[in-house]
Scaffold this motif. Structure first.
Motif, PDB file in Angstrom:
ATOM      1  N   VAL A 199       0.811  -1.224   0.000  1.00  0.00           N
ATOM      2  CA  VAL A 199       0.000   0.000   0.000  1.00  0.00           C
ATOM      3  C   VAL A 199       0.846   1.278   0.000  1.00  0.00           C
ATOM      4  CG1 VAL A 199      -1.730   1.334   1.264  1.00  0.00           C
ATOM      5  CG2 VAL A 199      -2.015  -1.137   0.999  1.00  0.00           C
ATOM      6  N   PRO A 200       1.841   1.429   0.887  1.00  0.00           N
ATOM      7  CA  PRO A 200       2.625   2.675   0.832  1.00  0.00           C
ATOM      8  C   PRO A 200       3.430   2.825  -0.458  1.00  0.00           C
ATOM      9  CG  PRO A 200       3.560   1.138   2.423  1.00  0.00           C
ATOM     10  CD  PRO A 200       2.231   0.589   2.044  1.00  0.00           C
ATOM     11  N   ALA A 288       5.368   4.933   6.582  1.00  0.00           N
ATOM     12  CA  ALA A 288       5.283   5.338   5.172  1.00  0.00           C
ATOM     13  C   ALA A 288       3.843   5.596   4.742  1.00  0.00           C
ATOM     14  CB  ALA A 288       5.915   4.268   4.280  1.00  0.00           C
ATOM     15  N   VAL A 289       2.905   4.806   5.268  1.00  0.00           N
ATOM     16  CA  VAL A 289       1.482   5.035   4.967  1.00  0.00           C
ATOM     17  C   VAL A 289       1.070   6.421   5.445  1.00  0.00           C
ATOM     18  CG1 VAL A 289      -0.883   4.358   5.577  1.00  0.00           C
ATOM     19  CG2 VAL A 289       0.786   2.614   4.950  1.00  0.00           C
ATOM     20  N   GLY A 290       1.453   6.770   6.672  1.00  0.00           N
ATOM     21  CA  GLY A 290       1.101   8.087   7.210  1.00  0.00           C
ATOM     22  C   GLY A 290       1.695   9.223   6.405  1.00  0.00           C
ATOM     23  N   LEU A 291       2.960   9.079   6.001  1.00  0.00           N
ATOM     24  CA  LEU A 291       3.618  10.129   5.219  1.00  0.00           C
ATOM     25  C   LEU A 291       3.007  10.254   3.831  1.00  0.00           C
ATOM     26  CD1 LEU A 291       7.353   9.438   6.195  1.00  0.00           C
ATOM     27  CD2 LEU A 291       5.875  11.280   7.032  1.00  0.00           C
ATOM     28  N   ALA A 292       2.755   9.119   3.186  1.00  0.00           N
ATOM     29  CA  ALA A 292       2.144   9.157   1.858  1.00  0.00           C
ATOM     30  C   ALA A 292       0.739   9.753   1.921  1.00  0.00           C
ATOM     31  CB  ALA A 292       2.094   7.754   1.258  1.00  0.00           C
ATOM     32  N   GLY A 293       0.063   9.501   3.032  1.00  0.00           N
ATOM     33  CA  GLY A 293      -1.287  10.043   3.194  1.00  0.00           C
ATOM     34  C   GLY A 293      -1.319  11.554   3.245  1.00  0.00           C
TER      35      GLY A 293
END
Length: 482
Positions: A199-200, A288-293
């Motif tokens: 996902v990320p 990485a999910v949080g940053l990409a979000g």
């Protein structure tokens, strides 16, 4: 509302989990099988089930949501957890596996009682009450996460969503016990691992990569410095509070029970390696999910006003409905893998620490059914607590995690590593840890420093003072390394 394809894929996965419970219903022959898997679990199952039950819904919802709002400084939590994971596997797991078999115990409560020689029942009863209290909070955090997931997917009322999630988890835990819990956690851990990598990567690809994230963070005034927040430099107290999450590992019953159930101490080295690889990659992926979000979603309003739904909305935006259903099942996996373990440990506590002492003459079949009934009872209480849709997953998890770490952490370490500890020293330390943690939390000091820090320190200090001063004459070879 999710499309037919997503719901179908998601539904198949839920049926599979229940099927695992049915399968192990016929494989569970006695109470040791139901509560601890007969101490015969392999390296891979032990490693993945331990880490899947450890990380829970906060890995895919709580941590990414926190990073989305605050930035890379939230990585201090991940660093603390990484260090705590290694130390727990390295120094606690081997001794706990050996000593719980020597004392013929299946819960932390009875282990501490027997190992320390407490004939009054104070340690066992206090430990059991603490376990039930914090696991009820912990389980409710998972049901909050499940409710948010089902609400987002099915478009149904949050409260009904919580109940649906609870029924699924209770069904396979009720039937298959520890074996079903471990094997479903094994599959869930593998699914979580795949999702947190894929996902990320996809999100970064459509968000302009690293530069896209940097531009978005700059525009939103979110710090890219691990030592800073949006309002300035992070102080040492804030960093210590985040790192202190690692202290919690030494006292988490649902993780420690995995160490007790592995087939052999020799298998622990392999399990530790598997677990560490899983943890490093999973924590990096969650950040990485949080940053990409940050680059994908302008503000929380784009995610229904709740940043903890970031992973859900990201999947819906990135993948087709069929594959999206599989990835959404990874979130359910993260949630279920923790709740089933917590329900089972709570059931074990009620069965082993209370029922067996109330009714002396009891057979395995009766104990298994008492355990199953306890799973239902604890679930009902957790559901009632989870019906508040404004509850935050990370906040609930942090309180329960801190509670277990502060109360059990120093006690486990002292009992495993020091001979002839006086049970009164350990007991007074546990009580002190609990009182300081709860007081600190409810006076609102948790915003200044995570409550596990003063709680853990109070426990360790009171235990040391008790052993050196108040109960010194009653202990032989005090503080001699085992």
């Amino acid at each position: 509302m999710a499309g037919f394809e997503t719901l179908f894929t998601f539904g198949i996965y839920m049926i599979f989990l229940i099927g695992v419970g049915v399968y192990f219903y016929n494989k569970t022959n006695n109470v040791e099988d139901y509560l601890i898997g007969g101490r015969g679990m392999g390296s891979w199952v032990t490693a993945l089930s331990a880490q899947a039950s450890d990380m829970s819904g906060w890995l895919l919802m709580g941590l990414p949501g926190a990073v989305y709002l605050s930035g890379i400084n939230q990585a201090w939590i991940a660093i603390g957890l990484l260090v705590g994971t290694y130390l727990n596997w390295k120094f606690v797991a081997p001794k706990l596996r050996v000593q719980t078999e020597e004392t013929d115990t299946m819960t932390i409560s009875t282990f501490l009682e027997k190992k320390l020689g407490d004939n009054t029942g104070l340690i066992r009863n206090f430990s059991a009450i603490v376990t039930l209290f914090f696991f009820t909070i912990y389980s409710s955090s998972g049901l909050v996460a499940a409710g948010k997931l089902f609400e987002s997917m099915l478009g149904i009322d949050y409260k009904i969503a919580v109940i649906i999630g609870a029924l699924t988890i209770v069904t396979y835990t009720f039937m298959g016990g520890y074996l079903a819990s471990c094997w479903t956690d094994f599959f869930q851990g593998a699914l979580m691992f795949g999702a947190i990598i894929l996902v990320p990567l996809m999100a970064l690809n459509i968000s302009g990569g690293t530069q896209g994230v940097i531009d978005a963070m700059t525009a939103k005034n979110i710090s890219m410095d691990i030592f800073s927040s949006g309002s300035g430099k992070l102080g040492p107290v804030a960093i210590i509070s985040s790192l202190a999450w690692g202290l919690g590992y030494f006292g988490q019953p649902h993780i420690l029970v995995r160490f007790m159930s592995i087939n052999s101490v020799k298998d622990l080295k392999k399990s530790r390696l598997i677990a560490m690889i899983w943890v490093v990659i999973s924590l990096a992926g969650a950040i990485a999910v949080g940053l990409a979000g940050i680059a994908m979603f302008a503000n929380p309003a784009d995610m229904g006003g709740d940043s903890e739904k970031l992973f859900i909305y990201m999947i819906s935006k990135l993948f087709n409905p069929w594959f999206g259903g599989i990835l959404l099942a990874a979130i359910l996996s993260a949630i279920m893998s923790t709740i089933d373990s917590q329900l089972l440990v709570s059931s074990t506590t009620l069965t082993e620490d209370f029922y067996k002492y109330i009714k002396k003459d009891v057979n395995d079949k009766e104990l298994m059914w008492v355990g199953r009934i306890c799973v239902i009872g604890i679930s009902i209480v957790s559901v009632l607590m989870a019906l508040n849709p404004s509850a935050k997953v990370l906040a609930l998890v942090s309180y329960a995690w801190g509670g277990f770490g502060a109360v059990f952490g120093p006690a486990i370490i002292a009992t495993l590593y020091f001979k002839n500890m006086n049970w009164k020293s350990v007991f007074t330390g546990m009580v002190a840890g609990m009182l300081v943690l709860v007081t600190w939390k409810h006076l609102g000091y948790g915003s200044f420093m995570y409550e596990i820090v003063p709680g853990f320190m109070a426990n360790a200090l009171v235990t040391l003072i008790g052993e050196k001063v108040f109960f010194k004459e009653k202990s032989q070879e005090t503080n001699e390394l085992a």
